[in-house]
Motif scaffolding. Structure first.
Motif, PDB file in Angstrom:
ATOM      1  N   ASP A 204     -14.324   5.847  -4.894  1.00 30.15           N
ATOM      2  CA  ASP A 204     -12.975   5.413  -4.523  1.00 30.15           C
ATOM      3  C   ASP A 204     -12.130   5.154  -5.772  1.00 30.15           C
ATOM      4  O   ASP A 204     -10.928   5.409  -5.781  1.00 30.15           O
ATOM      5  N   GLN A 205     -12.773   4.705  -6.853  1.00 33.64           N
ATOM      6  CA  GLN A 205     -12.056   4.495  -8.100  1.00 33.64           C
ATOM      7  C   GLN A 205     -11.817   5.816  -8.826  1.00 33.64           C
ATOM      8  O   GLN A 205     -10.722   6.055  -9.352  1.00 33.64           O
ATOM      9  N   LEU A 206     -12.832   6.674  -8.873  1.00 37.81           N
ATOM     10  CA  LEU A 206     -12.687   7.961  -9.544  1.00 37.81           C
ATOM     11  C   LEU A 206     -11.611   8.809  -8.866  1.00 37.81           C
ATOM     12  O   LEU A 206     -10.708   9.337  -9.531  1.00 37.81           O
ATOM     13  N   VAL A 207     -11.678   8.943  -7.546  1.00 34.86           N
ATOM     14  CA  VAL A 207     -10.696   9.755  -6.821  1.00 34.86           C
ATOM     15  C   VAL A 207      -9.334   9.067  -6.831  1.00 34.86           C
ATOM     16  O   VAL A 207      -8.299   9.706  -7.040  1.00 34.86           O
ATOM     17  N   GLY A 208      -9.320   7.759  -6.615  1.00 33.44           N
ATOM     18  CA  GLY A 208      -8.065   7.024  -6.593  1.00 33.44           C
ATOM     19  C   GLY A 208      -7.327   7.074  -7.917  1.00 33.44           C
ATOM     20  O   GLY A 208      -6.093   6.968  -7.952  1.00 33.44           O
ATOM     21  N   ARG A 209      -8.061   7.251  -9.011  1.00 33.90           N
ATOM     22  CA  ARG A 209      -7.447   7.382 -10.337  1.00 33.90           C
ATOM     23  C   ARG A 209      -6.437   8.525 -10.360  1.00 33.90           C
ATOM     24  O   ARG A 209      -5.453   8.474 -11.095  1.00 33.90           O
ATOM     25  N   HIS A 210      -6.672   9.559  -9.581  1.00 35.68           N
ATOM     26  CA  HIS A 210      -5.774  10.706  -9.538  1.00 35.68           C
ATOM     27  C   HIS A 210      -4.872  10.692  -8.294  1.00 35.68           C
ATOM     28  O   HIS A 210      -3.706  11.071  -8.367  1.00 35.68           O
ATOM     29  N   VAL A 211      -5.410  10.257  -7.169  1.00 31.67           N
ATOM     30  CA  VAL A 211      -4.716  10.421  -5.889  1.00 31.67           C
ATOM     31  C   VAL A 211      -3.761   9.277  -5.577  1.00 31.67           C
ATOM     32  O   VAL A 211      -2.767   9.471  -4.874  1.00 31.67           O
ATOM     33  N   ALA A 212      -4.023   8.087  -6.105  1.00 26.26           N
ATOM     34  CA  ALA A 212      -3.234   6.905  -5.718  1.00 26.26           C
ATOM     35  C   ALA A 212      -1.745   7.077  -5.979  1.00 26.26           C
ATOM     36  O   ALA A 212      -0.908   6.568  -5.230  1.00 26.26           O
ATOM     37  N   GLY A 213      -1.378   7.791  -7.031  1.00 29.11           N
ATOM     38  CA  GLY A 213       0.034   7.944  -7.359  1.00 29.11           C
ATOM     39  C   GLY A 213       0.745   9.039  -6.595  1.00 29.11           C
ATOM     40  O   GLY A 213       1.957   9.230  -6.762  1.00 29.11           O
ATOM     41  N   ALA A 214       0.028   9.760  -5.743  1.00 32.89           N
ATOM     42  CA  ALA A 214       0.624  10.890  -5.004  1.00 32.89           C
ATOM     43  C   ALA A 214       1.269  10.385  -3.720  1.00 32.89           C
ATOM     44  O   ALA A 214       0.762  10.591  -2.624  1.00 32.89           O
ATOM     45  N   ARG A 215       2.409   9.746  -3.848  1.00 36.62           N
ATOM     46  CA  ARG A 215       3.146   9.257  -2.693  1.00 36.62           C
ATOM     47  C   ARG A 215       4.619   9.191  -3.043  1.00 36.62           C
ATOM     48  O   ARG A 215       5.005   9.257  -4.214  1.00 36.62           O
ATOM     49  N   ASP A 216       5.478   9.114  -2.014  1.00 31.47           N
ATOM     50  CA  ASP A 216       6.912   9.047  -2.256  1.00 31.47           C
ATOM     51  C   ASP A 216       7.557   8.032  -1.314  1.00 31.47           C
ATOM     52  O   ASP A 216       6.886   7.402  -0.500  1.00 31.47           O
ATOM     53  N   GLU A 217       8.895   7.905  -1.448  1.00 35.27           N
ATOM     54  CA  GLU A 217       9.606   6.887  -0.665  1.00 35.27           C
ATOM     55  C   GLU A 217       9.673   7.216   0.814  1.00 35.27           C
ATOM     56  O   GLU A 217      10.063   6.375   1.618  1.00 35.27           O
ATOM     57  N   ARG A 218       9.310   8.445   1.199  1.00 33.61           N
ATOM     58  CA  ARG A 218       9.365   8.821   2.617  1.00 33.61           C
ATOM     59  C   ARG A 218       8.063   8.497   3.342  1.00 33.61           C
ATOM     60  O   ARG A 218       7.782   9.046   4.390  1.00 33.61           O
ATOM     61  N   SER A 219       7.264   7.667   2.756  1.00 34.21           N
ATOM     62  CA  SER A 219       5.996   7.187   3.322  1.00 34.21           C
ATOM     63  C   SER A 219       4.892   8.224   3.273  1.00 34.21           C
ATOM     64  O   SER A 219       3.842   8.039   3.880  1.00 34.21           O
ATOM     65  N   ALA A 220       5.108   9.338   2.556  1.00 28.14           N
ATOM     66  CA  ALA A 220       4.035  10.312   2.391  1.00 28.14           C
ATOM     67  C   ALA A 220       3.006   9.769   1.399  1.00 28.14           C
ATOM     68  O   ALA A 220       3.353   9.108   0.430  1.00 28.14           O
ATOM     69  N   TYR A 221       1.734  10.039   1.652  1.00 27.11           N
ATOM     70  CA  TYR A 221       0.670   9.599   0.750  1.00 27.11           C
ATOM     71  C   TYR A 221      -0.503  10.564   0.876  1.00 27.11           C
ATOM     72  O   TYR A 221      -0.555  11.407   1.772  1.00 27.11           O
ATOM     73  N   ALA A 222      -1.436  10.453  -0.039  1.00 30.49           N
ATOM     74  CA  ALA A 222      -2.604  11.341  -0.051  1.00 30.49           C
ATOM     75  C   ALA A 222      -3.876  10.538   0.194  1.00 30.49           C
ATOM     76  O   ALA A 222      -3.954   9.359  -0.146  1.00 30.49           O
ATOM     77  N   TRP A 223      -4.850  11.203   0.797  1.00 30.33           N
ATOM     78  CA  TRP A 223      -6.172  10.616   0.951  1.00 30.33           C
ATOM     79  C   TRP A 223      -7.214  11.702   0.705  1.00 30.33           C
ATOM     80  O   TRP A 223      -6.879  12.888   0.629  1.00 30.33           O
ATOM     81  N   ALA A 224      -8.468  11.308   0.525  1.00 30.54           N
ATOM     82  CA  ALA A 224      -9.526  12.266   0.201  1.00 30.54           C
ATOM     83  C   ALA A 224     -10.734  12.006   1.086  1.00 30.54           C
ATOM     84  O   ALA A 224     -11.056  10.866   1.419  1.00 30.54           O
ATOM     85  N   LEU A 225     -11.397  13.110   1.467  1.00 27.51           N
ATOM     86  CA  LEU A 225     -12.561  13.037   2.344  1.00 27.51           C
ATOM     87  C   LEU A 225     -13.811  13.528   1.644  1.00 27.51           C
ATOM     88  O   LEU A 225     -13.755  14.425   0.796  1.00 27.51           O
ATOM     89  N   ALA A 226     -14.952  12.961   2.035  1.00 26.87           N
ATOM     90  CA  ALA A 226     -16.245  13.527   1.660  1.00 26.87           C
ATOM     91  C   ALA A 226     -16.551  14.683   2.604  1.00 26.87           C
ATOM     92  O   ALA A 226     -15.881  14.876   3.620  1.00 26.87           O
ATOM     93  N   ASP A 227     -17.581  15.455   2.294  1.00 24.13           N
ATOM     94  CA  ASP A 227     -17.886  16.621   3.128  1.00 24.13           C
ATOM     95  C   ASP A 227     -18.474  16.245   4.485  1.00 24.13           C
ATOM     96  O   ASP A 227     -18.675  17.119   5.332  1.00 24.13           O
ATOM     97  N   ASP A 228     -18.749  14.958   4.704  1.00 21.66           N
ATOM     98  CA  ASP A 228     -19.210  14.524   6.027  1.00 21.66           C
ATOM     99  C   ASP A 228     -18.083  13.875   6.825  1.00 21.66           C
ATOM    100  O   ASP A 228     -18.330  13.318   7.899  1.00 21.66           O
TER     101      ASP A 228
END
Length: 276
Positions: A204-228
């Motif tokens: 969650d820290q490794l992925v969040g290091r890159h993904v956490a900032g991928a959001r904008d004022e229109r409430s869009a955001y990113a999340w990441a899944l494991a293969d399960d």
């Protein structure tokens, strides 16, 4: 009669003009609505293309981080202090490696003996100790002993740990250790298999290091899944480690998630990319 005919002609012209004006207004309205919808579609398509480009960039950045982690792990495996587990020196060398890897979410670095009986480790806070070997290393050791795997890396599987009531996804990355480097204490390298070196990553820290900032004022955001299908990262930290489909339904039981579940199961978890 002439006056009456002129009056009828005038009324006819007025009627035709009114009808034509009404038709033109309706046509203009329809064209305007079509233009608005077309513009909205163009803007939406442009946004999804931008998001796809962003997703590719985030995936590439994450891949670069994993490559850096593997490179640092390999550098440690080439160190004589790690290969021969030299007193004091091994802990100092691991601490140096931890300084490089801590911001990637590294929980610990471990050097397991060839027979799996002992494990020398340094944790994220710099604490060093030696303890009995642990279960997860058994599979890695069996893999590492195979000569064909010399210089290679093994990842996973992803485990979800309960740490102080929070679910934390972790990943073990390992590489074989051979006694093939030389120093003053070991002028000749025996070349023997010495064990396996691992780093345990908090995803969650490794992925969040890159993904956490991928959001904008229109409430869009990113999340990441494991293969399960479990969340490796989500802006709502309470969802991390949970099955994405089950978590969505539990949060919003009145909402239908059939489409996103279909995309997730039939495309995302098969490694495909695209927009929808």
């Amino acid at each position: 009669m002439r006056l009456h005919a002129r009056h009828l002609a005038f009324r006819l012209v007025v009627t035709i003009t009114g009808v034509a004006t009404a038709v033109l207004l309706v046509v203009a309205l329809l064209i305007g609505l079509f233009s608005i919808r077309r513009t909205e579609q163009i803007v939406a398509d442009d946004l999804t293309r931008q998001q796809l480009i962003l997703a590719r960039s985030l995936a590439r950045q994450l891949g670069d981080s994993l490559h850096h982690i593997r490179r640092e792990l390999q550098t440690l495996a080439y160190s004589p202090s790690i290969q021969y587990l030299e007193d004091v020196a091994w802990a100092n060398r691991m601490r140096i490696g931890m300084e490089e890897l801590r911001h990637y979410g590294t929980l610990d670095i471990r050097r397991h003996s060839a027979d799996g009986s002992t494990c020398s480790l340094v944790t994220a806070d710099g604490t060093a100790r030696t303890e009995p070997g642990q279960g997860p290393a058994a599979t890695l050791l069996a893999w590492a002993r195979a000569p064909a795997n010399k210089g290679r890396f093994r990842h996973g599987p992803i485990e979800v740990e309960d740490r102080a009531g929070a679910l934390v996804p972790t990943l073990l990355v390992g590489t074989p250790v051979y006694q093939e480097s030389v120093d003053e204490s070991h002028p000749q390298a025996p070349g023997a298999f010495a064990g396996v070196l691992t780093v345990r990553l908090r995803l969650d820290q490794l992925v969040g290091r890159h993904v956490a900032g991928a959001r904008d004022e229109r409430s869009a955001y990113a999340w990441a899944l494991a293969d399960d299908g479990r969340f490796l990262y989500h802006p709502d930290g309470d969802l991390v480690g949970l099955d994405a489909s089950a978590a969505r339904r539990q949060r919003s039981p009145a909402t239908r998630f059939d489409r996103i579940d279909e995309i997730q199961k039939t495309r995302m978890l098969r490694g495909e990319e695209g927009t929808s």
